[in-house]
Design an enzyme around this catalytic site. Sequence first.
Site, short mmCIF file in Angstrom:
data_model
loop_
_atom_site.label_atom_id
_atom_site.label_comp_id
_atom_site.label_asym_id
_atom_site.label_seq_id
_atom_site.Cartn_x
_atom_site.Cartn_y
_atom_site.Cartn_z
N SER A 1 0.84 -1.19 0.00
CA SER A 1 0.00 0.00 0.00
C SER A 1 0.87 1.24 0.00
O SER A 1 2.05 1.19 0.35
CB SER A 1 -0.90 0.02 1.24
OG SER A 1 -0.18 0.48 2.38
N ASP A 2 0.31 2.36 -0.39
CA ASP A 2 0.99 3.62 -0.17
C ASP A 2 0.80 4.00 1.31
O ASP A 2 0.12 3.31 2.06
CB ASP A 2 0.47 4.71 -1.11
CG ASP A 2 1.54 5.73 -1.48
OD1 ASP A 2 2.41 6.00 -0.62
OD2 ASP A 2 1.53 6.24 -2.60
N TYR A 3 1.38 5.10 1.71
CA TYR A 3 1.47 5.48 3.11
C TYR A 3 0.10 5.62 3.77
O TYR A 3 -0.68 6.52 3.43
CB TYR A 3 2.25 6.80 3.21
CG TYR A 3 2.69 7.18 4.60
CD1 TYR A 3 3.94 6.82 5.06
CD2 TYR A 3 1.87 7.92 5.43
CE1 TYR A 3 4.36 7.18 6.34
CE2 TYR A 3 2.27 8.29 6.70
CZ TYR A 3 3.52 7.92 7.15
OH TYR A 3 3.93 8.27 8.41
#
Length: 743
Positions: free
Chosen positions: A287-289
């Site tokens: 996932s992104d942040y």
Amino acid sequence: MVSRRSVLLGMSMLPAWPALAREAQDRIDDLIGRMTIEEKAGQLSCFSDTIRPLGRPTNPGEAARDAAAMLMAIRAGQIGMLFNGHGVAGARKAQRAALQSRLGIPLVFAADVIHGYETIFPIPLGEAAAFDAALSERIARAVASEATAGGLHWTFAPMVDVARDQRWGRVAEGAGEDVHLGCVLAAARVRGFQGNDLSADDALCATPKHFAGYGAVGGGMEYGAVDVSPATLRAVHVPPFAAAFAAGAGAVMASFTDVNGIPATANRPLLTGLLRDELAFRGPCVSDYQADLELIAHGAASDEADAARRAILAGTDVSMQSGLYNAHLPALVAAGRVPMARVDEAVRRVLGLKMRLGLFDRPFRSLDRAAERTRIGTLATRALAREAATRAVVLLRNDGDLLPLSSATKRIALIGPFGDDPAQLDGPWSFAGYRRTGIDLATTLRGRITAPTRLIVEPGSGIEAPIPGGIERAVAAARGADIVLLAIGEGGDMSGEANSRTSITIPVAQQALADAVAATDRPIVVLLRHGRALALQGAVAAAPAILATWFLGCETGPALADILFGDVEPTGRLPVSFPFATGQEPWSYDRLPTGRPPPAEPQPQGGTGRWRDAPDAACYAFGHGLGYTRFALETVTAPPVLADASDVVVTVRNIGARRGTHLVQLYVRQRVASLARPVRQLKRFAHVTLDAGESRAVALPLGPADLAIVDGRGTRRIEPGDVDIWIASSSADPGLHAVTRLV
């Protein structure tokens, strides 16, 4: 008929990821069989490194745990990877803690190393201006050598989003608006980061991002929704990912954004249907942040547990920073809401990557103090940074051959906020570049022009605000000079993530400075600093010489001096179109035709597709760029029938007075098809270097797969018909024309 997958990948092969040896697979299976659900969740959890922090925040909430608490969590098997830390000593401490956990599974260390570790290269958009896959691969190889010497195994790069709205700040991180160029450079950067052996000490796992369609955010608004047809998604936004996977990319990152109504992190049709079933990608998807946590704000999850469930079931293998998998996967599995088989699948991908990186057999791989002392900031790496910076510069305009500067030029005024400011060299995402090893133009010129009366430096204004008396001093400096170098544009925090702009013009304070300096009637060379294409106005647009210099990194000053004084020929070409006005965005050269095309003549005409106050064209087109000599395209020969891969051959002549390099560009358009085809599409390009008066034949291969069509159902096919071919110097250049027939 060409197969669906071969057309999508642009080649008839599966992603270049060989299967693990049976022994390695057995080892992973044994570990998974002995792991608790809590330990499995730990392997799927990635956290910001507070043991060896960067020294400046790059994301919100990074210091959620202090170093002692993080080491305790690692020993408990609650963390599988750390990111955005650097330094060998701290990494060894963290890895020792991981080896003290019950199963002794090593950590993997990752970071957003986007365009340099400590030696900062041009931003990726500037690098793309070189149109040179070999150069991009060399740069990525050098970055990998430094980053692994600093204790990293994995980079969250390259960003391969096709970006056609220059209001979007993350245009700076990618290769621009073109699909073909994006594919070529995506593959090159993956090869460079990873090298020939992913387990080698200097191999850095590549992570193409953001899957998929992030570059199409509405209005250019960061983190905004993406509404894109299945045909456009597959024809425009997916191919660079496919190219990166075919080059062997070890991981992929999901987009932050909503994609056609479903946030990417919870989008099973995207992350399982497209990524796994169609593209056959085998590595972990991260996932992104905190993107899984953000599913709640999207309205796609009711609470944290629901967000974790939706993310893991969609195909998000690794949760970054939120801690949701640690907190909720055990209970979700116990309640039967998440199958253990899906968790095991994700863990197998993560452990498989660690196995490919060689970490199980050599957990202290790339954690070598000697390498940290000797492989970072070397003379060879700095030399490559300078070469890359010179190759990135695009000469947009050079009326009257104002450039290169003559050695007889007596007095130079360097005016503008970017002439003498080393803090503004690197641009966004410069990782450890904050150590300020960069050289600005003023420093370089002072070393080159030793007589103090020959160079005067005045900022004239701030980046976004005037300086009291700044314009008056700048005007006085200009009046006393033979030539003005006007260093203006965007600050480093005006592009990149979370830096969308509603107006992509020069800031007002700097525009006023430019207009005042231009009123002195001194010849002006504009040196643009920017992370996107800009809409130039007033005296900036009218300047006789304009250079697009992007953010060039630590060798900015030497590289610009090389270009300005003609020591190096400018060879850069635009990877993005410069509009006449912000209101044209999103805009790209390969747009679809309208049934009422505007007339060729400039005067207004009703009933056609046009703006009242701007042409349906770019001010400076994709592929545009000048040099210090001139070239002519003399003849072109194309195959009359395109049944297999064939060569289109063009003769190029240097008709100028000095040696130079030209970028030959091949564009196509199928005249009639079941779907409207773009007015032009780049399919090949090649550099040719010629002495004055020399000519050479250049062969550019073209095949039926280059003309494949994708429809709204995701079906790909090749349709017979006439195809226009242009060999040109830019996307807007009429160039030489030929016709072939696709059969």
